[in-house]
Scaffold this active site. Sequence first.
Site, short mmCIF file in Angstrom:
data_model
loop_
_atom_site.label_atom_id
_atom_site.label_comp_id
_atom_site.label_asym_id
_atom_site.label_seq_id
_atom_site.Cartn_x
_atom_site.Cartn_y
_atom_site.Cartn_z
N CYS A 1 10.32 -16.47 -28.97
CA CYS A 1 10.19 -16.79 -27.54
C CYS A 1 10.86 -18.13 -27.23
O CYS A 1 11.45 -18.30 -26.16
CB CYS A 1 8.72 -16.83 -27.13
SG CYS A 1 7.97 -15.23 -26.78
N CYS B 1 4.31 -16.56 -23.50
CA CYS B 1 5.59 -16.73 -24.19
C CYS B 1 5.97 -18.21 -24.30
O CYS B 1 6.93 -18.56 -24.97
CB CYS B 1 6.69 -15.96 -23.47
SG CYS B 1 6.72 -16.21 -21.71
FE1 SF4 Z 1 11.01 -12.37 -28.83
FE2 SF4 Z 1 9.15 -13.29 -27.16
FE3 SF4 Z 1 10.78 -11.27 -26.40
FE4 SF4 Z 1 8.91 -10.82 -28.23
S1 SF4 Z 1 8.53 -11.44 -26.08
S2 SF4 Z 1 11.05 -10.19 -28.37
S3 SF4 Z 1 8.83 -12.75 -29.34
S4 SF4 Z 1 11.39 -13.37 -26.84
#
Ligand code: SF4
Length: 238
Positions: free
Chosen positions: A114, A222
Site C-alpha cells: 500500500c 491502506c
Molecule cells: Fe497492494 Fe494495498 Fe492494493 Fe492490496 S490494497 S494490492 S496491499 S496496494
Amino acid sequence: MIATDFTDVAEQLEELSPEQILVWASERYPRLSLATGFGAEGGVLIDMAARHGLPIDLFTLDTGLLFPETYALWQRLEERYAVTIRAVRPAQTVDEQATSHGDRLWAREPDRCCALRKVAPLAEALRGSDAWITAIRRDQTPTRATARHVEWDATNGLVKVNPLLRWSADAVWAYVKAHDVPYNALYDASYGSIGCVPCTTPVGPGEDSRAGRWRTREKNECGLHIRLQTVELRSAPR
Ligand code: SF4
C-alpha cells in the site's frame, strides 16, 4: 506561517451539509483536489461538485490492480459528469514491483505494498494542492471515527477536508438512488467496500462493509487516512 490548527473551523463545519462543506472548501482553497477510490461516497461527492459547478481537480489512485468493474465505473462517471478523473499511478508497474520486491507483495507485506502503490503516489499527486477532499465517513473504521471536517494532513503537508463524515451508509445510498449516481456493479454482488482485487472479497450477511478488505489480516486502512501526526500537530504554532 501555515495554519495547522482547524479546531474552531471544524466545529463550525459540523453544522453544515456535505454540499455546503464542498462549496466552503472550493471558495477557500483555489487549488483543491478530490481523491476518489470509486466508492459510493466518491460518486456522491463528484455528483455534488458537478451540481454546483465546482472547479475541483479529480483524481484516483490507479494501483493497476483494480477490478474491471471499477475501471468501467471510472469511464461511466467521466461520461456522466463530463469530467476527467486523472490517473495517479505508482512508480512501478505490478510486474516491475514483483521484480524489485518479489511476487505478490500484497500477500506478504500489504502495508509495504500500500505504501508503494497508494501512499507514495498520493503524496506526489497532492504536491501543489492547497487542500484535498476525501470521501471517508466516521462510522467506517476506528481511525476515521475521530476525523474532523477540516484538519491538517501532516503527512502530506496540506489541508484535508472530509465532507461526508457524519453520513451513514444508508444516507450515502439514499443519495445515490435519489440522484441516479453511477456506482460499482460489485456492490450488487455482495461487495461492501471495493479496493484492489487481491485484497478485496465479498462480505457475508451481517458483516461490516469493510470486512472484505484484507480479510485475513488486522489491517483495515491502506494508510491514506492515518491521523496520528494530525492529532499531534493540533498545538503547533500558527
Ligand atoms: Fe497492494 Fe494495498 Fe492494493 Fe492490496 S490494497 S494490492 S496491499 S496496494
